[in-house]
Design an enzyme around this catalytic site. Structure first.
Site, PDB file in Angstrom:
ATOM      1  N   SER A  94       0.857  -1.184   0.000  1.00 29.77           N
ATOM      2  CA  SER A  94       0.000   0.000   0.000  1.00 29.77           C
ATOM      3  C   SER A  94       0.894   1.234   0.000  1.00 29.77           C
ATOM      4  CB  SER A  94      -0.905  -0.003   1.239  1.00 29.77           C
ATOM      5  OG  SER A  94      -1.534   1.254   1.421  1.00 29.77           O
ATOM      6  N   TYR A 151      -2.049  -0.828  10.826  1.00 23.56           N
ATOM      7  CA  TYR A 151      -2.067  -1.069   9.377  1.00 23.56           C
ATOM      8  C   TYR A 151      -0.786  -0.544   8.728  1.00 23.56           C
ATOM      9  CZ  TYR A 151      -3.765  -1.312   4.576  1.00 23.56           C
ATOM     10  OH  TYR A 151      -3.905  -1.608   3.228  1.00 23.56           O
TER      11      TYR A 151
END
Length: 340
Positions: free
Chosen positions: A196, A209
């Site tokens: 990501s 995350y």
């Protein structure tokens, strides 16, 4: 004298790398074939994993789909089989104006599904052993499975933090250890890490995350260097770092409204097509959109306070807060509904 000569050679190679990179912008490299190769995708039951499966199916790869959700994984497998039928029909039909002798050879493609919790290494190893026995050795490994807790650090239960780290980061170690030995033996394979943009730069409110994606990026880069050091040039690696993807995973995330039209959430189909192009041309890394390269570069050279100012201007400093609030509200509603 030797070190001066080596310095000259290194300088030339660095400059040549820039030339090659620029050439790839101007002339699109030819995509390699994955037809008949075993491609394993984790988190294949939905989102990007499902789209990756469909793209590889269109290219006649033999699919192995892993997901913790058996039903959604089987739904993906059904879509893959439909594509296989279309590919088989197209291969069997002669081209317009050509004779039967010019028809493509028939496809013998299958899709295999396995229910696997990648956060549990014993489950990963046992499922990997089943794949080797029932399907064969994996040539393309797409580490795509990912989760998000959606809580501020001090409100996030420890078990959710651990699960985020295990699924988004630790699982990459287990799958690589399961399938890399044969790749090394054959000097052939491709490992794809779906990370990501939050593995390159962070934001507030999703510490677990960000940490997991930073870990995945670090793992991928170190593994890539290890393969180069071992001179295993037949094994390729691709790091995929997309901006916010409109899969519902971060529903509610918002940046500054004036900036949002220029940086809208990515369409999943677009994200996967860009990633597939990178994979099939052996591109080491792909950021989408390209603006993410610039953001990453600026974050690397700017003072921290300058980064903070930039984040605040873009509305990126608290972009996850609406998403976290929605997750909290949904959790409270479920608890109330269940009488908890």
């Amino acid at each position: 004298m030797n070190i001066l000569l080596e310095l000259f050679v290194v300088t030339f190679r660095v400059l040549w790398a820039f030339v090659l990179a620029a050439a790839k912008w101007l002339v699109r490299p030819k995509e390699k074939s994955v037809a008949g190769q075993v491609c394993l995708i984790t988190g294949a039951g939905s989102g990007l994993g499902r789209l990756f499966a469909l793209e590889f199916a269109r290219r006649r790869a033999l699919l192995v789909l892993w997901d913790i959700n058996t039903q959604s994984n089987e739904e993906t497998a059904g879509m893959v089989r439909h594509i296989y039928r279309e590919v088989a029909e197209a291969a069997a039909a002669p081209r317009a104006g050509d004779g039967e002798k010019d028809a493509l050879p028939p496809c013998n493609l299958q899709v295999y599904t396995y229910t696997c919790d990648v956060s549990k290494r014993e489950n990963v190893y046992s499922t990997a052993e089943r794949v080797r026995k029932e399907v064969g050795e994996v040539s393309v490994l797409v580490n795509n499975a990912g989760v998000v807790s959606g809580h501020h650090l001090l409100e996030c239960p420890d078990e959710l933090i651990e699960r985020t780290m295990m699924v988004n980061c630790h699982a990459h170690f287990w799958t690589a250890k399961a399938f890399l030995p044969k790749m090394l033996e054959m000097n052939h394979g491709h490992i794809v890490t779906v990370a990501s943009s939050l593995g390159l730069f962070s934001t507030a409110g999703v510490e677990d995350y960000c940490a997991s994606k930073f870990g995945a990026v670090g793992f991928h880069e170190s593994l890539s260097h290890e393969l180069k050091a071992a001179e295993k040039d037949g094994i390729k690696t691709t790091l995929v770092c997309p901006y916010l993807v409109d899969t519902g995973m971060f529903r509610g995330c918002r940046i500054r409204k004036e900036i949002e039209p220029f940086l809208p959430p990515l369409k999943p189909e677009y994200c996967v097509k860009q990633a597939m192009r990178a994979i099939l041309t052996d591109q080491p890394m792909i950021c989408t959109p390209r603006l993410m390269y610039m953001v990453t570069f600026m974050k690397s050279i700017l003072p921290f306070e300058a980064v903070v100012c930039m984040y605040r201007f873009l509305g990126a400093d608290k972009c996850m807060y609406p998403f976290i609030a929605q997750r909290k509200q949904a959790t409270n509603n479920n608890e109330a509904k269940n009488g908890i």
